[in-house]
Design an enzyme around this catalytic site. Structure first.
Site, PDB file in Angstrom:
ATOM      1  N   TYR A 263      -7.173  16.089  19.233  1.00  0.00           N
ATOM      2  CA  TYR A 263      -6.293  15.428  20.189  1.00  0.00           C
ATOM      3  C   TYR A 263      -5.820  16.327  21.317  1.00  0.00           C
ATOM      4  O   TYR A 263      -5.241  15.852  22.292  1.00  0.00           O
ATOM      5  CB  TYR A 263      -5.088  14.818  19.477  1.00  0.00           C
ATOM      6  CG  TYR A 263      -5.301  13.369  19.158  1.00  0.00           C
ATOM      7  CD1 TYR A 263      -5.459  12.439  20.190  1.00  0.00           C
ATOM      8  CD2 TYR A 263      -5.366  12.919  17.853  1.00  0.00           C
ATOM      9  CE1 TYR A 263      -5.669  11.109  19.919  1.00  0.00           C
ATOM     10  CE2 TYR A 263      -5.572  11.587  17.567  1.00  0.00           C
ATOM     11  CZ  TYR A 263      -5.714  10.682  18.605  1.00  0.00           C
ATOM     12  OH  TYR A 263      -5.925   9.364  18.330  1.00  0.00           O
TER      13      TYR A 263
ATOM     14  N   GLU B 249     -11.370  15.813 -13.442  1.00  0.00           N
ATOM     15  CA  GLU B 249     -11.890  15.036 -12.314  1.00  0.00           C
ATOM     16  C   GLU B 249     -10.863  14.057 -11.788  1.00  0.00           C
ATOM     17  O   GLU B 249     -10.697  13.914 -10.596  1.00  0.00           O
ATOM     18  CB  GLU B 249     -13.158  14.275 -12.741  1.00  0.00           C
ATOM     19  CG  GLU B 249     -13.692  13.348 -11.646  1.00  0.00           C
ATOM     20  CD  GLU B 249     -14.973  12.629 -12.028  1.00  0.00           C
ATOM     21  OE1 GLU B 249     -15.603  13.010 -13.036  1.00  0.00           O
ATOM     22  OE2 GLU B 249     -15.355  11.674 -11.328  1.00  0.00           O
TER      23      GLU B 249
ATOM     24  N   ASP C  68     -16.119  12.640 -15.751  1.00  0.00           N
ATOM     25  CA  ASP C  68     -16.762  11.440 -16.280  1.00  0.00           C
ATOM     26  C   ASP C  68     -18.185  11.765 -16.708  1.00  0.00           C
ATOM     27  O   ASP C  68     -18.828  12.646 -16.143  1.00  0.00           O
ATOM     28  CB  ASP C  68     -16.826  10.350 -15.202  1.00  0.00           C
ATOM     29  CG  ASP C  68     -15.479   9.698 -14.954  1.00  0.00           C
ATOM     30  OD1 ASP C  68     -14.572   9.862 -15.797  1.00  0.00           O
ATOM     31  OD2 ASP C  68     -15.345   9.006 -13.933  1.00  0.00           O
TER      32      ASP C  68
END
Lengths: 420, 420
Positions: A163, A249, A301
């Site tokens: 910006y 995780e 997982d």
């Protein structure tokens, strides 16, 4: 009869569940598990002192790496660069940047280091060329902005940087890409440029550290934990009596362990990035590993993305391979949930999920990756996953009761030293 | 000449920028601003003591609300329900649940309360009907699980709950929906059920509170801040010498303020959910507002989503209207970035973004919402946004220098009491 039924079908909610939960009877007293963990911790402390570098492998000329530099050093590097550019202009040769290539063709997995590094190919970015004049201008402007950040020693995000000159940068991908170029040109990490990423990780457990001058005791952070600071250069003074770091995780598993104060039963530091690892959490994990010399055990997982996440922590992402030395944590062990756990821990069929075509493809792709191949145990597990076409989340353990993870599964894993 | 140019084109990086930054010269000494803030804080403390309730409006019969209950009360409520169900079966009438309807047709915006509430429509969920037998079974199972959670007083996520009986629930949307039903049936909040959402908010500044028994001093949380705990019932003992709460939409602005320790210059508590408000952050904000009786000022993007986020904190989401009394924070002021600020603060054209068709539609839809209509200032701002078809992020202020937000824009807003 009622007793037998109970034994066959685990009841997650029974009050007197302690005896019926699968494998609970295998658990030894905590003292036994703790003494085995102490061995693990001391061997990690011994081994982690000899981390290989590119120069040990005589690759420093052929590969390019960046390092952490203090703001004053970044400032001087920019000033020297400016002087050399001015000299070049004055001698009539115009001005151009020599930019290391960050394309995948210029990347290399180094098995000895167990991470992806950048090779030494560079390209010229001359101002006097229609095709590169814009990028050269952007590069100069970014160098100017970074110089100011280092002078004031404040931190901003990539979005802030964009910006400051929207007219020139046009869109953020352009300023972001040049920012990575500038890291490579100056040979310093992106955090040294004082440009930080949004934080999303949290940490809880047996760790004391300073964040911007404040001492933080992570055993006194309740259930919410301490948000991991976005700027690693203001983190220091790490102290810990933990025996290992547990890298989790997902948020839900983290919460379970934080509420149960798992770190008090088995002294450890629990850390999560709540999904995809962000730069701040990766830097924080590495810093803990390096300063505290603790083993890192990962709880992810049982699916290809779990292993992929582990790999990003362990050997880096392709996108930032130039900084792999600072972003990666060597020697992370895969604790679970591993594909072989599904049968071993008798995860009920209905808690397993079928893998999609995309999952299977991702799994097969992982089998081709060097960092997987070099660990025969991982290859075996991944082969099993792809063959069985089944996956499971950490949360699947809740089918044996909400606290099965913290009270049975993890202690048993630690007791059996069941990591790869 | 060079001086005049400097004044017209703000240079974000100039070392001696203090004089050239727009509106910097308007800033009065901090002591003046602080005394105005003290007035604001004391008037907020005076007004917030008379929060209206449904019963004040004689609407408690026509509307349904839930309240926070301790685990033992939830337990008893479930037990009473079970007894009444057993009685119904024994008397030969079978068994069915009376479930409050959560559809939007059963929702109402109450202007006096400034939030969405649930009306009193209910439906029957009998076991002896093919169309509802499955849902009745799921409801019973969820009640059973919640009973266990309250008994042990542990917290789990919706995902954990789902995994305890995948075979029955089939997919998580089913157990999630019934969980909201159970809240309404028992008349208690979802947090009272000990089912918590993932946390993502952080807080920093002049606040001390206890999280699960640990005392947390948020002035000593460095730049990262304290992660907001997922379970509000373990949060307590709030103490503060702040004059206001600054609610920030995004991470980047939060970081800027935390690094600059804005809360030390203007005593405040800075909180962000990093985008969409999550339940934990909404509960935390409400608790701060209620216990500390501080005014809440919101710093959001100047786009329809910024205002929408403000509205979710302020008057709730349709999805959880049954719990609006506990989830909403009354009387949040819109500090900025407001559409009128774009011209007022001379945000450069290239830092403004054109609104998409979808943005404009969302803006127009908001103009029809009661909670916007009741605030004429908001209507005016929103009309301006839709008419100008321009939006801007908080980060757009970086075009005047990275610290313009914390050093000029916010102090000036506070000095001018420029909120709506």
């Amino acid at each position: 009869m009622s007793d037998r039924r109970k034994r066959r079908r685990p009841d997650p909610d029974s009050d007197s569940e302690s005896d019926t939960r699968p494998f609970k009877h295998l658990l030894k007293p905590d003292a036994t598990i703790l003494s085995s963990l102490r061995t693990l911790a001391s061997s990690a402390a011994a081994s982690s002192s000899k981390t290989l570098t590119l120069s040990d492998l005589r690759l420093s000329a052929a590969c390019r790496e960046v390092s952490d530099l203090p703001p004053s050093a970044v400032q001087s590097a920019i000033e020297s660069l400016a002087v050399s550019l001015a000299r070049s202009i004055l001698s009539g040769q115009g001005f151009s940047f020599t930019v290391p290539s960050r394309s995948s063709a210029n990347q290399l997995y180094v098995p000895e280091l167990d991470r992806i590094v950048l090779k030494d190919k560079t390209s010229l970015r001359p101002y006097s060329s229609v095709s590169t004049v814009r990028k050269t201008t952007i590069t100069t402007r970014i160098l100017h902005l970074i110089h100011q950040l280092c002078l004031k020693n404040i931190h901003v995000t990539k979005r802030d940087l964009f910006y400051t000159d929207v007219k020139l940068f046009q869109d953020q991908t352009q300023s972001d890409a040049v920012l990575d170029d500038v890291s490579c040109i100056l040979g310093c990490t992106r955090s040294s440029l004082n440009v930080v990423a949004a934080e999303k990780g949290v940490v809880v457990g047996r760790l004391i550290f300073s964040d911007n001058g404040d001492m933080i005791d992570c055993t006194k952070m309740g259930m919410g934990g301490k948000a991991i600071p976005p700027n690693i250069d203001r983190v220091g003074d790490m102290k810990s009596d933990a025996l290992f770091i547990l890298l989790v995780e997902k948020d839900a598993a983290y919460m379970r362990l934080a509420e149960d104060r798992f770190y008090n039963r088995f002294p450890c530091i629990i850390v999560t990035a709540k999904g995809q690892p962000d730069v701040a959490t990766r830097l924080f994990l590495r810093k803990m590993k390096m300063e505290l010399k603790l083993p890192v055990l990962a709880l992810v997982d049982s699916d290809p993305y779990g292993l992929k996440i582990l790999s990003v922590y362990g050997c880096g992402s392709k996108n930032m391979s130039y900084d792999s030395a600072n972003l990666t944590t060597p020697d992370i062990k895969w604790l679970g949930i591993r594909p072989s756990d599904l049968d071993k821990y008798k995860i009920p069929e209905q808690c397993r999920l079928p893998m999609t075509e995309q999952d299977i493809k991702t799994g097969k792709d992982l089998l081709e990756e060097d960092f997987v191949k070099k660990n025969p145990g991982w290859v075996e597990e991944l082969n099993l996953m792809v063959k069985s076409k089944q996956k499971a989340e950490i949360q699947a353990l809740s089918s044996f009761g909400f606290q099965y993870l913290s009270e049975v599964y993890l202690p048993l894993k630690l007791q059996q030293r069941d990591w790869l």
